[in-house]
Design a protein around this motif. Structure first.
Motif, PDB file in Angstrom:
ATOM      1  N   ALA A  87       0.803  -1.208   0.000  1.00 28.66           N
ATOM      2  CA  ALA A  87       0.000   0.000   0.000  1.00 28.66           C
ATOM      3  C   ALA A  87       0.847   1.274   0.000  1.00 28.66           C
ATOM      4  O   ALA A  87       0.461   2.285  -0.567  1.00 28.66           O
ATOM      5  N   LEU A  88       2.019   1.204   0.649  1.00 26.29           N
ATOM      6  CA  LEU A  88       2.845   2.396   0.769  1.00 26.29           C
ATOM      7  C   LEU A  88       4.119   2.253  -0.070  1.00 26.29           C
ATOM      8  O   LEU A  88       4.537   1.141  -0.365  1.00 26.29           O
ATOM      9  N   PRO A  89       4.715   3.373  -0.460  1.00 26.64           N
ATOM     10  CA  PRO A  89       5.877   3.320  -1.352  1.00 26.64           C
ATOM     11  C   PRO A  89       6.998   2.425  -0.826  1.00 26.64           C
ATOM     12  O   PRO A  89       7.703   1.802  -1.605  1.00 26.64           O
ATOM     13  N   TYR A  90       7.181   2.388   0.485  1.00 27.17           N
ATOM     14  CA  TYR A  90       8.293   1.601   1.019  1.00 27.17           C
ATOM     15  C   TYR A  90       7.873   0.169   1.367  1.00 27.17           C
ATOM     16  O   TYR A  90       8.607  -0.559   2.019  1.00 27.17           O
ATOM     17  N   GLN A  91       6.671  -0.204   0.969  1.00 31.02           N
ATOM     18  CA  GLN A  91       6.239  -1.576   1.223  1.00 31.02           C
ATOM     19  C   GLN A  91       6.244  -2.406  -0.055  1.00 31.02           C
ATOM     20  O   GLN A  91       5.519  -2.101  -0.993  1.00 31.02           O
ATOM     21  N   THR A  92       7.074  -3.417  -0.047  1.00 30.65           N
ATOM     22  CA  THR A  92       7.075  -4.381  -1.141  1.00 30.65           C
ATOM     23  C   THR A  92       7.039  -5.740  -0.474  1.00 30.65           C
ATOM     24  O   THR A  92       7.847  -6.008   0.409  1.00 30.65           O
ATOM     25  N   LYS A 141      16.756  -0.635   0.176  1.00 35.33           N
ATOM     26  CA  LYS A 141      16.694   0.477   1.129  1.00 35.33           C
ATOM     27  C   LYS A 141      16.105   0.035   2.462  1.00 35.33           C
ATOM     28  O   LYS A 141      15.398  -0.970   2.555  1.00 35.33           O
ATOM     29  N   ASP A 142      16.407   0.823   3.478  1.00 36.55           N
ATOM     30  CA  ASP A 142      15.981   0.537   4.838  1.00 36.55           C
ATOM     31  C   ASP A 142      14.525   0.982   5.018  1.00 36.55           C
ATOM     32  O   ASP A 142      14.242   2.168   5.158  1.00 36.55           O
ATOM     33  N   ARG A 143      13.600   0.023   5.000  1.00 34.02           N
ATOM     34  CA  ARG A 143      12.200   0.425   5.020  1.00 34.02           C
ATOM     35  C   ARG A 143      11.767   0.989   6.377  1.00 34.02           C
ATOM     36  O   ARG A 143      10.788   1.719   6.472  1.00 34.02           O
ATOM     37  N   LYS A 144      12.529   0.661   7.415  1.00 36.71           N
ATOM     38  CA  LYS A 144      12.187   1.223   8.721  1.00 36.71           C
ATOM     39  C   LYS A 144      12.466   2.729   8.744  1.00 36.71           C
ATOM     40  O   LYS A 144      11.705   3.504   9.290  1.00 36.71           O
ATOM     41  N   GLN A 145      13.589   3.097   8.133  1.00 38.90           N
ATOM     42  CA  GLN A 145      13.924   4.525   8.031  1.00 38.90           C
ATOM     43  C   GLN A 145      12.880   5.230   7.168  1.00 38.90           C
ATOM     44  O   GLN A 145      12.429   6.327   7.501  1.00 38.90           O
ATOM     45  N   ALA A 146      12.510   4.560   6.066  1.00 40.84           N
ATOM     46  CA  ALA A 146      11.524   5.164   5.168  1.00 40.84           C
ATOM     47  C   ALA A 146      10.207   5.393   5.902  1.00 40.84           C
ATOM     48  O   ALA A 146       9.561   6.432   5.740  1.00 40.84           O
ATOM     49  N   ALA A 147       9.826   4.421   6.727  1.00 41.51           N
ATOM     50  CA  ALA A 147       8.566   4.535   7.465  1.00 41.51           C
ATOM     51  C   ALA A 147       8.601   5.711   8.427  1.00 41.51           C
ATOM     52  O   ALA A 147       7.579   6.306   8.753  1.00 41.51           O
ATOM     53  N   LYS A 148       9.803   6.052   8.878  1.00 39.52           N
ATOM     54  CA  LYS A 148       9.941   7.180   9.799  1.00 39.52           C
ATOM     55  C   LYS A 148       9.906   8.503   9.053  1.00 39.52           C
ATOM     56  O   LYS A 148       9.963   9.567   9.660  1.00 39.52           O
TER      57      LYS A 148
END
Ligand code: SF4
Ligand code: SF4
Ligand code: SF4
Ligand code: FES
Lengths: 161, 292
Positions: free
Chosen positions: B31-36, B111-118
């Motif tokens: 659903a979100l750009p950093y979610q694959t 990429k670090d999706r945890k950072q992206a989520a922040k």
């Protein structure tokens, strides 16, 4: 002061758990006994069929439940009753000793030693030395399930010494 | 990456249409750009769902375990770490290599999706990817694209060394703090290709190994035990860190084990092949002697 149940007191007696291989160290401990070699009553000997029976998790669990020091002892490499058991013991505990120190267990609280059936005096020596080290270190507070370490406890201790 | 994505869709389509595969495992957009997330594709039309972007970090190989007793013909896309995971599963006799079609994909780093989520603006590569030495597939039936140059040549242990430099009391405090955050969701275990036991010790609640109490002591029992179990089997994919909802630095434990094993018994990178025995599964009569 904190309300930890493990304050170091004057009459602190360390609780030491010894995993002793049936074929060598247990016989060695027995020999120490029949030879009337005095060793500290702080050790609780737990007989295992081979040193490689000791799962590293036993050691963590012992610390969790309030043991102050753990010794794993077995036959000298090459002398294992099951030929190769203690070679695995050696690998495992070379790593486990380091892992335990990495999570904060003071060095000396966990030891592995080779003690044969004829080494009664060595058994006496090893457990006496270990008891002394741990008496100096005080009660173990790390990993214990009934203790939450507060940094102050350590600082106070450092100041007192 | 778009080019590769086209290629992947094409290959998947061919495999499905020719009947060479009845299911293809790859990644799809969330659903979100950093979610694959992982996806199972079963028809040619669905191949449009397949994506290849900078958040395809999830390791797919573990899904193969679910197909071991199935008649389906499975094809799987695999980055460097997925192929190491694949080899690990073969080595542990959890899967048979011949049963699956592995399509290797050289990996430019995820990429670090945890950072992206922040909400970080310039999202860095995931830590495991920054330190990755094997971005190219180490096993594959066929490989797409061109090999990439590894981002690292030697393991980076500076984070482990920082902990080692602490006093025993500081270490205890540090780890107690970290593990008091753990909620024992076991996500780190579930995602891990080294943790593939049919009957995990932490699922045997009646054995008395692990109590259900959630406290720093029990959580650390979990952490130390798992680190020890994956010692010499961890492929350093960093999935465990990535899925932990409490940001427990799990890799900091695993890397310590790897560092010491390498130092003690010679360097061993898990999952590069399937023939060797793991360091704790073998011995040498000339191992270092510290226990005299
Ligand atoms: S993922 Fe994190 S919170 Fe969950 S069990 Fe693992 S360390 Fe604990
Ligand atoms: S322990 Fe973590 S880094 Fe190692 S293989 Fe498992 S998920 Fe990957
Ligand atoms: S924690 Fe240990 S027993 Fe559980 S799956 Fe991982 S390796 Fe297996
Ligand atoms: S029988 Fe004593 S260590 Fe194996």
């Amino acid at each position: 002061m904190s309300n930890n149940p493990v304050e170091k007191t004057e009459n602190f007696e360390p609780k030491i758990l010894v995993f002793a291989c049936n074929w060598c160290t247990y016989a060695g401990a027995d020999l120490a006994g029949v030879s009337r070699l005095q060793y500290p009553p702080n050790v609780r000997v737990l007989r295992v069929p081979c040193s490689c029976r000791v799962n590293p998790q036993f050691v963590v669990r012992a610390f969790q439940r309030g043991i102050d020091g753990v010794l794993v002892a077995g036959c000298h490499p090459g002398d294992c009753h099951y030929t190769t058991g203690n070679y695995y013991t050696r690998r495992r505990f070379l790593l486990m000793t380091r892992m335990l120190e990495y999570v904060g267990i003071d060095s000396g609280r966990f030891q592995t030693r080779w003690i044969s059936g004829s080494e009664g005096p060595k058994f006496q020596e090893v457990v006496t030395e270990m008891t002394e080290i741990i008496r100096q270190l005080g009660p173990n507070q790390k990993l214990r399930d009934d203790v939450t370490i507060e940094m102050q406890d350590f600082e106070e201790e450092a100041v007192n010494e | 990456m778009l080019e590769m994505q086209q290629e992947m869709r094409k290959v998947a389509k061919e495999l499905l249409e020719s009947g060479e595969a009845t299911v293809v495992i790859g990644w799809e957009k969330g659903a979100l750009p950093y979610q694959t997330s992982p996806v199972l594709i079963r028809s040619a039309e669905e191949t449009e769902k397949l994506v290849w972007d900078e958040y395809c970090q999830q390791n797919l190989s573990n899904y193969l375990i679910d197909f071991v007793y199935s008649d389906e013909k499975v094809a799987i896309f695999a980055k460097g770490c997925d192929t190491r995971a694949f080899n690990r599963l073969v080595q542990d006799k959890r899967i048979k290599a011949e049963q699956f079609t592995v399509i290797g994909v050289p990996c430019p780093g995820m990429k670090d999706r945890k950072q992206a989520a922040k909400g970080v603006a310039d999202v860095p590569l995931a830590k495991a990817c920054q330190e990755c030495r094997y971005p190219n597939p180490v096993y594959a039936n066929r490989t797409l694209g061109q090999p990439v140059t590894p981002r690292a040549t030697a393991p980076d242990y500076s984070d482990v060394e920082a902990i080692e430099a602490m006093s025993a009391d500081e270490k205890a405090k540090f780890w107690q703090e970290q593990y008091s955050k753990c909620i024992r969701c076991y996500a780190c275990r579930n995602v891990c290709p080294a943790c593939n036991c049919t009957n995990c010790i932490f699922d045997q609640s009646k054995s008395g190994w692990q109590s259900k109490d959630i406290n720093a002591s029990e959580n650390q029992f979990y952490g130390i035990t798992r680190a020890f179990h994956v010692a010499g089997r961890c492929i350093e994919c960093g999935q465990c860190d990535m899925v932990c909802p409490s940001d427990v630095p799990i890799m900091l434990m695993n890397k310590k084990a790897k560092k010491d094993l390498d130092q003690l018994f010679g360097q061993y990178d898990a999952g590069l092949e399937t023939e060797s025995l793991i360091p704790l599964g073998r011995y040498d009569v000339n191992d270092p002697e510290e226990f005299m």
